[in-house]
Enzyme design. Structure first.
Site, PDB file in Angstrom:
ATOM      1  N   LYS A   9       0.992  -1.500  -0.243  1.00 22.47           N
ATOM      2  CA  LYS A   9      -0.165   0.518  -0.140  1.00 22.47           C
ATOM      3  C   LYS A   9       1.109   1.441  -0.056  1.00 22.47           C
ATOM      4  CE  LYS A   9      -4.042  -2.143   2.581  1.00 22.47           C
ATOM      5  NZ  LYS A   9      -4.450  -1.822   3.798  1.00 22.47           N
ATOM      6  N   TYR A  49     -12.402  -2.665  -2.845  1.00 24.55           N
ATOM      7  CA  TYR A  49     -12.634  -2.369  -1.673  1.00 24.55           C
ATOM      8  C   TYR A  49     -14.199  -2.201  -1.598  1.00 24.55           C
ATOM      9  CZ  TYR A  49      -8.404  -1.830   0.058  1.00 24.55           C
ATOM     10  OH  TYR A  49      -7.214  -2.209   0.832  1.00 24.55           O
ATOM     11  N   PHE A  57     -14.871   3.260   8.325  1.00 25.35           N
ATOM     12  CA  PHE A  57     -13.742   3.627   7.644  1.00 25.35           C
ATOM     13  C   PHE A  57     -13.452   3.898   5.721  1.00 25.35           C
ATOM     14  CE2 PHE A  57     -13.996  -1.004   8.221  1.00 25.35           C
ATOM     15  CZ  PHE A  57     -13.923  -1.156   7.568  1.00 25.35           C
ATOM     16  N   ARG A  85      -1.598 -14.263   4.087  1.00 27.57           N
ATOM     17  CA  ARG A  85      -2.376 -13.672   5.230  1.00 27.57           C
ATOM     18  C   ARG A  85      -1.087 -13.968   6.822  1.00 27.57           C
ATOM     19  NH1 ARG A  85      -6.482 -10.623   4.288  1.00 27.57           N
ATOM     20  NH2 ARG A  85      -7.257 -10.482   6.054  1.00 27.57           N
ATOM     21  N   THR A  91      -5.165  -7.747  10.027  1.00 23.82           N
ATOM     22  CA  THR A  91      -5.830  -6.401   9.829  1.00 23.82           C
ATOM     23  C   THR A  91      -5.614  -5.034  11.119  1.00 23.82           C
ATOM     24  OG1 THR A  91      -7.646  -7.615   8.999  1.00 23.82           O
ATOM     25  CG2 THR A  91      -7.385  -5.320   9.276  1.00 23.82           C
ATOM     26  N   ARG A 102       2.766  -6.403   9.250  1.00 26.10           N
ATOM     27  CA  ARG A 102       2.360  -5.556   9.746  1.00 26.10           C
ATOM     28  C   ARG A 102       3.206  -5.701  11.624  1.00 26.10           C
ATOM     29  NH1 ARG A 102      -3.475  -7.627   7.698  1.00 26.10           N
ATOM     30  NH2 ARG A 102      -3.834  -5.512   5.935  1.00 26.10           N
ATOM     31  N   ASN A 112      -1.706  -0.287   7.099  1.00 21.78           N
ATOM     32  CA  ASN A 112      -0.996  -2.258   7.665  1.00 21.78           C
ATOM     33  C   ASN A 112      -0.563  -1.900   6.700  1.00 21.78           C
ATOM     34  OD1 ASN A 112      -3.279  -2.325   6.081  1.00 21.78           O
ATOM     35  ND2 ASN A 112      -4.519  -3.348   7.793  1.00 21.78           N
ATOM     36  N   HIS A 115      -1.278  -5.160   1.758  1.00 19.02           N
ATOM     37  CA  HIS A 115      -3.371  -6.061   1.079  1.00 19.02           C
ATOM     38  C   HIS A 115      -2.511  -7.792   1.286  1.00 19.02           C
ATOM     39  CE1 HIS A 115      -7.312  -6.918   0.070  1.00 19.02           C
ATOM     40  NE2 HIS A 115      -6.218  -7.490  -0.974  1.00 19.02           N
ATOM     41  N   GLU A 126     -10.091 -10.175  -7.781  1.00 19.10           N
ATOM     42  CA  GLU A 126      -8.344  -8.709  -6.839  1.00 19.10           C
ATOM     43  C   GLU A 126      -7.890  -9.361  -8.248  1.00 19.10           C
ATOM     44  OE1 GLU A 126      -8.010  -9.180  -2.924  1.00 19.10           O
ATOM     45  OE2 GLU A 126      -9.972  -8.603  -2.500  1.00 19.10           O
TER      46      GLU A 126
HETATM   47  P1  DAT Z   1      -7.787  -6.893   5.360  1.00 28.66           P
HETATM   48  O1  DAT Z   1      -6.824  -5.815   4.736  1.00 28.66           O
HETATM   49  O2  DAT Z   1      -6.671  -7.835   6.532  1.00 28.66           O
HETATM   50  O3  DAT Z   1      -7.600  -8.145   4.501  1.00 28.66           O
HETATM   51  P2  DAT Z   1     -10.417  -6.224   5.928  1.00 28.66           P
HETATM   52  O4  DAT Z   1     -10.480  -6.556   4.600  1.00 28.66           O
HETATM   53  O5  DAT Z   1     -11.564  -6.243   7.025  1.00 28.66           O
HETATM   54  O6  DAT Z   1      -8.898  -6.880   5.925  1.00 28.66           O
HETATM   55  O7  DAT Z   1     -10.598  -4.789   5.658  1.00 28.66           O
HETATM   56  C1  DAT Z   1      -9.871  -4.354   4.090  1.00 28.66           C
HETATM   57  C2  DAT Z   1      -9.053  -2.776   5.137  1.00 28.66           C
HETATM   58  O8  DAT Z   1      -9.851  -1.641   4.986  1.00 28.66           O
HETATM   59  C3  DAT Z   1      -7.736  -3.266   5.794  1.00 28.66           C
HETATM   60  O9  DAT Z   1      -6.584  -3.398   5.432  1.00 28.66           O
HETATM   61  C4  DAT Z   1      -8.316  -1.676   6.982  1.00 28.66           C
HETATM   62  C5  DAT Z   1      -9.160  -1.814   6.627  1.00 28.66           C
HETATM   63  N1  DAT Z   1     -10.264  -0.966   7.905  1.00 28.66           N
HETATM   64  C6  DAT Z   1     -11.059  -2.625   7.843  1.00 28.66           C
HETATM   65  N2  DAT Z   1     -11.210  -2.277   9.356  1.00 28.66           N
HETATM   66  C7  DAT Z   1     -11.181  -1.129  10.025  1.00 28.66           C
HETATM   67  C8  DAT Z   1     -11.695  -0.696  10.923  1.00 28.66           C
HETATM   68  N3  DAT Z   1     -12.747  -1.025  11.544  1.00 28.66           N
HETATM   69  N4  DAT Z   1     -11.149   0.891  11.134  1.00 28.66           N
HETATM   70  C9  DAT Z   1      -9.622   1.199  10.032  1.00 28.66           C
HETATM   71  N5  DAT Z   1     -10.097   0.492   8.833  1.00 28.66           N
HETATM   72  C10 DAT Z   1     -10.326  -0.230   8.733  1.00 28.66           C
HETATM   73 MG    MG Z   2      -9.455  -7.997   3.123  1.00 34.04          MG
END
Ligand code: DAT
Ligand code: MG
Length: 149
Positions: A9, A49, A57, A85, A91, A102, A112, A115, A126
């Site tokens: 990222k 996304y 968020f 992962r 996350t 991370r 973080n 991805h 994706e």
């Molecule tokens: P990951 O990136 O571990 O697959 P995710 O798909 O649930 O996690 O979410 C995508 C991204 O969105 C994650 O890398 C960071 C952001 N994110 C997720 N949950 C969040 C939250 N509760 N507050 C802020 N950012 C968040």
């Molecule tokens: Mg994800």
């Protein structure tokens, strides 16, 4: 063999961590089959996304991923989605285990660094968003017999 999309990222690029992140995936035994340096558009971010539309968020997440270039990659391996992962860590970087990307380089969920696709359907979707099929390279790797039974 599973394929998965990995993004370094914008924070990873800006902080000069691209090499270290790639090194961790390489040394784990995953195989790189596609890579590009690119700017994510808001349109691509919205598709990538889409599962998070409407969450509190979401707007910040799109702002972040489009704020500066990313490195997009496809990595392949047995259980590749899960292996990526576990290499990335949780996350929320604040609670990610030491030894993960991370957990070693990041401190909060909104910065973080990486991805990784979370399942076979999201990986296929994706990868299709970020890469044309002729941008993925199918290559034999001599080390494979020392990495997998
Ligand atoms: P990951 O990136 O571990 O697959 P995710 O798909 O649930 O996690 O979410 C995508 C991204 O969105 C994650 O890398 C960071 C952001 N994110 C997720 N949950 C969040 C939250 N509760 N507050 C802020 N950012 C968040
Ligand atoms: Mg994800």
């Amino acid at each position: 063999m599973e394929q998965t999309l990995v993004l370094v990222k914008p924070d990873g690029v800006q902080r000069g961590l691209v090499g270290q992140i790639i090194t961790r995936l390489e040394r784990r035994g995953l195989k790189l089959i596609g890579m590009k340096f690119m700017q994510v558009t808001r349109e691509l971010a919205a598709s990538h996304y889409e599962a998070h539309v409407g969450k509190p968020f979401y707007e910040g997440l799109v702002d972040y991923i489009t704020s500066s270039p990313v490195v997009a990659m496809v990595w392949e391996g047995k259980d590749g989605i899960q292996v990526v992962r576990t290499t990335m860590g949780a996350t929320n970087a604040a609670v990610a285990a030491p030894g993960t990307i991370r957990g070693d380089f990041a401190v909060e969920i909104g910065r973080n660094l990486v991805h990784g696709s979370d399942g076979p359907e999201s990986a296929a979707r994706e990868i299709g968003l970020f890469f044309a099929s002729d941008e993925l390279v199918n290559w034999p790797r001599e080390a494979d017999r020392w990495i997998r039974e």
